[in-house]
Design a protein around this motif. Structure first.
Motif, mmCIF file in Angstrom:
data_model
loop_
_atom_site.group_PDB
_atom_site.id
_atom_site.type_symbol
_atom_site.label_atom_id
_atom_site.label_comp_id
_atom_site.label_asym_id
_atom_site.label_seq_id
_atom_site.Cartn_x
_atom_site.Cartn_y
_atom_site.Cartn_z
ATOM 1 N N ALA A 168 0.845 -1.193 0.000
ATOM 2 C CA ALA A 168 0.000 0.000 0.000
ATOM 3 C C ALA A 168 0.879 1.242 0.000
ATOM 4 O O ALA A 168 1.854 1.318 0.754
ATOM 5 C CB ALA A 168 -0.909 0.003 1.227
ATOM 6 N N THR A 169 0.532 2.205 -0.839
ATOM 7 C CA THR A 169 1.270 3.459 -0.860
ATOM 8 C C THR A 169 0.802 4.353 0.280
ATOM 9 O O THR A 169 -0.328 4.237 0.757
ATOM 10 C CB THR A 169 1.099 4.200 -2.203
ATOM 11 O OG1 THR A 169 -0.284 4.554 -2.378
ATOM 12 C CG2 THR A 169 1.581 3.348 -3.363
ATOM 13 N N LEU A 170 1.698 5.233 0.708
ATOM 14 C CA LEU A 170 1.381 6.214 1.739
ATOM 15 C C LEU A 170 2.084 7.511 1.340
ATOM 16 O O LEU A 170 3.311 7.563 1.321
ATOM 17 C CB LEU A 170 1.866 5.731 3.109
ATOM 18 C CG LEU A 170 1.618 6.671 4.286
ATOM 19 C CD1 LEU A 170 0.120 6.880 4.521
ATOM 20 C CD2 LEU A 170 2.269 6.129 5.554
ATOM 21 N N GLY A 171 1.312 8.504 0.986
ATOM 22 C CA GLY A 171 1.894 9.777 0.561
ATOM 23 C C GLY A 171 1.184 10.376 -0.636
ATOM 24 O O GLY A 171 1.173 11.587 -0.826
ATOM 25 N N MET A 172 0.586 9.528 -1.456
ATOM 26 C CA MET A 172 -0.132 10.017 -2.629
ATOM 27 C C MET A 172 -1.292 10.923 -2.226
ATOM 28 O O MET A 172 -1.607 11.884 -2.916
ATOM 29 C CB MET A 172 -0.641 8.815 -3.422
ATOM 30 C CG MET A 172 -1.351 9.144 -4.704
ATOM 31 S SD MET A 172 -1.743 7.579 -5.549
ATOM 32 C CE MET A 172 -2.886 8.170 -6.783
ATOM 33 N N SER A 173 -1.930 10.627 -1.099
ATOM 34 C CA SER A 173 -3.114 11.376 -0.665
ATOM 35 C C SER A 173 -2.783 12.666 0.076
ATOM 36 O O SER A 173 -3.683 13.404 0.467
ATOM 37 C CB SER A 173 -3.991 10.490 0.222
ATOM 38 O OG SER A 173 -3.274 10.104 1.381
ATOM 39 N N ALA A 174 -1.493 12.963 0.275
ATOM 40 C CA ALA A 174 -1.118 14.187 1.004
ATOM 41 C C ALA A 174 -1.603 15.437 0.281
ATOM 42 O O ALA A 174 -1.954 16.430 0.906
ATOM 43 C CB ALA A 174 0.398 14.244 1.201
ATOM 44 N N GLN A 175 -1.626 15.365 -1.054
ATOM 45 C CA GLN A 175 -2.103 16.478 -1.878
ATOM 46 C C GLN A 175 -3.278 15.985 -2.719
ATOM 47 O O GLN A 175 -3.266 14.856 -3.186
ATOM 48 C CB GLN A 175 -0.992 16.965 -2.825
ATOM 49 C CG GLN A 175 0.291 17.371 -2.148
ATOM 50 C CD GLN A 175 0.120 18.609 -1.290
ATOM 51 O OE1 GLN A 175 -0.646 19.495 -1.620
ATOM 52 N NE2 GLN A 175 0.815 18.651 -0.172
#
Length: 194
Positions: A47-54
């Motif tokens: 799972a990615t973590l960071g794409m949703s920051a922006q």
């Protein structure tokens, strides 16, 4: 404005358990993207973590809205022990950075291509973005922020990706379903497309 990433990580931990490993990638001019690895039985989930920051913004907009816009993270599930799938970390981070780098809006039905095998020897260079809400529930954020969607990725062979461009995502998913395709098999062959 609250940082959404701790909330996103908490939702991933609630849905998938404790990550067994994590890796971080930073591309020039982008925020850091992490990929968390979860294992449950013979299934490994990345799972990615960071794409949703922006938020993802329309690339044709004159000014990017720093608050409004779709937010998402990517989730890939594969069977463990068949291939060296841990090498998918960098390609996943590349896909997660694509909204910042290329101005893409990643949504269900989209194809994302990394231009090389997702891991060594993989028959896949691209993925189909599936509908959210199954494995990891959407994360509602305070107004005016859009919720974070956790988008499953389904690996596609080059033939499947070409067929999907002509016939559409729904038709490809129906073809997989009709043929009983194990989409978690990291060494699977292309579904029959005639």
């Amino acid at each position: 404005m609250a940082d959404v990433l701790p909330l996103v990580e908490a939702r991933l931990r609630t849905a998938l358990g404790e990550p067994g490993a994590r890796a971080a990638v930073t591309f020039l001019g982008t925020d850091r993207i992490e990929v968390l690895r979860f294992q449950e039985g013979d299934i490994v989930r990345y799972a990615t973590l960071g794409m949703s920051a922006q938020p993802m913004n329309d690339p044709t907009a004159v000014v990017a809205d720093p608050v409004k816009g779709a937010r998402a993270e990517l989730v890939l599930s594969v069977r463990a022990g068949i291939a060296d799938t841990d090498k998918v970390l960098r390609p996943l981070a590349v896909l997660a950075a694509s909204p910042q780098v290329e101005g893409l809006i990643v949504a269900p039905g989209a194809s994302l291509d990394v231009g090389e095998p997702l891991w060594p020897g993989a028959p896949f260079t691209s993925v189909l973005v599936a509908e959210p809400g199954g494995l990891v529930e959407d994360l509602e954020l305070d107004e005016p922020l859009d919720p974070v969607l956790f988008l499953p990725l389904l690996p596609m062979t080059p033939n499947e990706a070409a067929w999907k461009r002509v016939h559409g995502a729904q038709a490809l998913q129906e073809r997989w379903l009709t043929n009983g395709t194990d989409l978690r098999d990291p060494a699977r062959r292309s579904v029959p497309l005639e």
